[in-house]
Motif scaffolding. Structure first.
Motif: not given
Lengths: 322, 322
Positions: B121-132, B257-269
């Motif tokens: 979800g975050e990848f297609v429409a949220g924090a990762g939508k502009d990366i691969n 895996t050397e990602p372009q972005r590391i995204v944190f989600a969940g209540g704690m954020i």
């Protein structure tokens, strides 16, 4: 005319060359001194001459080369085929090696990281040839890594994926050459294993390895494993820490890409079953009990041919996309 | 007729439903109580009725559904679409949920792990939508994970890849619910952060959190971060350890895996910038200096909609392979 692929393993000491059939079976191979001090043009000339000699000796024509793959150490721009720097060939700075080799041979060329090439070699023709998902470690001066997912090498967003030796196993622990503390490489590479033994001996720990250090001026990883087999207590302690670190590394990569098999390669696997068994035992001790893991931990089978085989495989991929 | 995708986020407490256009923009959504005690057939009926109500209220026809995606927690056989067990819905044991939903709706259905669905979800429409290439963590009761490589979710050889909360950060450390010692989850989930604070208070450490525990009978993760902002020393110590653990986790996945972005989600954020900044600061402190890393560490942007969006996305993938 036979369709052949050339795999080149460019090391700091030797350049290994292999000539492979389309099914990646090895036709012939050779090894020449790298002579890094003659500079990039000189090295390319050495590669060109040695390849032609190898082909001639085996009644093969340079015309039958379909593609060439090169595995090289150090940071590189793989997309552009440029070696940015090479730890063991200081004259290599921003060398457009792919273009240079391609122009020399008039053939398509691909550049790959050396650990990735060795990983690919084991995957197509060695310890991983019957599976689709694999993680690969080389235990040498450092710890190199490679990851295959669904049959493909993972490169990451900047061609630096699978730097698995720099996963931090012991936070705040030993300083690694990379600048981090507690990397797997700082404990469990062949060099780090030998170094930890040497440090212990120098700090006064009783061990038969003291004599080795006195006699040879150094302790090698092979010395440590030889003394483990002879029952030396310090060697047991040192190699236990190596195996524990590698087992934790296996657990971490299992929980990341979940490979079917984890394959260890490099000089240190000459230690044999005693190393493999200890890694497996610690893995079983430390792994979760939520489910029974099916991952296999195994040693590489191609030895020094892994690099040339994998280089040829990435060359073949350029042409056939296989 | 409009082509729509249904995304279902099957939680222990609530079932969230979303109806999406082909470009994965949200048309409408709803949430109903899971009523897990009525058993799988009952839950499927609830899903069916709620979906039809949602569609009707928004003048959409069930005929226009192209595919349905479900994100569900717990061990599952994703290939077969079977939920093996569900930690928060005890009546779910070996439930062929995909088949049941598919037969009920007469539509193609795909089952996905809930953390993977939120990642998607975050990848297609949220924090990762502009990366691969992305790595995703949810910080809740546990730490869930997801990995996207070249636009695709990684599943591993047995559908248990990206169990990133069980990467061992502190060997020999705190016992994790999974049976391992020293997992990231045992230190840095929302629950573990709260628990560590409670343990410290119970052991007699001076802190304003002592009053919270006395008054409420428990300390929550939110309490800890609220007291951090108010300057409490214990809260600082506890949240520092959380951030250090998460920074080390970022380093380990970067070297894998050397990602372009590391995204944190969940209540704690919900703790906000103070959490994100501390993770980034420790990342900068602990990361190697061989090269300047470009990876971005960021928070998720979709909130509770990530699960339904990602479920719809895997449903769409079933049809369009996008």
């Amino acid at each position: 005319m036979k369709e052949i692929y050339i795999g080149i393993d460019l090391g700091g000491t030797n350049i290994k060359l292999g000539c492979f059939q389309a099914d990646l079976s090895l036709l012939c191979k050779s090894s020449v001194s790298t002579k890094g001090d003659i500079g990039p043009e000189g090295v390319v000339e050495v590669i060109y001459q040695s390849t032609n000699e190898l082909l001639k000796k085996n009644n093969l024509s340079p015309d039958s080369i379909s593609a060439i793959g090169i595995g090289a150490p150090g940071p590189a721009d793989l997309d552009e085929g440029i070696i940015i720097a090479s730890p063991n060939i200081p004259s290599f700075r921003n060398v457009p090696l792919r273009k240079m080799i391609s122009e020399k041979f008039s053939k398509p060329v691909v550049l790959e990281n050396d650990a990735n090439a060795a990983c690919m070699g084991e995957f197509v023709a060695g310890a991983g040839k019957d599976i689709n998902n694999m993680v690969f470690f080389t235990l040498g001066t450092g710890i190199g890594g490679g990851i295959i997912i669904d049959g493909k090498l993972i490169h990451g967003c900047d061609n630096n994926a699978a730097e698995l030796g720099h996963i931090i196993i012991h936070p705040g622990g030993r300083k690694c050459g990379c600048g981090q503390n507690g990397c797997a490489e700082a404990y469990a590479s062949a060099s780090a294993t030998a170094k930890r033994a040497e440090e212990a001996v120098n700090s006064g720990v009783q061990s038969a390895l003291t004599e080795v250090l006195k006699k040879n001026g150094e302790i090698t990883c092979k010395d440590v494993y030889d003394h483990l087999k002879a029952g030396d207590k310090l060697a047991k302690k040192i190699t236990d820490e190596t195996a524990k670190t590698l087992a934790l590394l296996c657990i971490d990569v299992l929980h990341t890409t979940e490979p079917q098999r984890i394959v260890f390669a490099g000089g240190m696997i000459a230690a044999g079953d005693i190393l493999l068994k200890t890694i497996k035992d610690y893995f079983d001790e430390y792994i979760w009990d939520l489910k029974k893991e099916k991952v296999e931990i195994a040693f590489a089978t191609l030895g020094e041919d892994a690099g040339i085989t994998g280089a040829a495989a990435v060359g073949r991929k350029l042409i056939t996309n296989e």
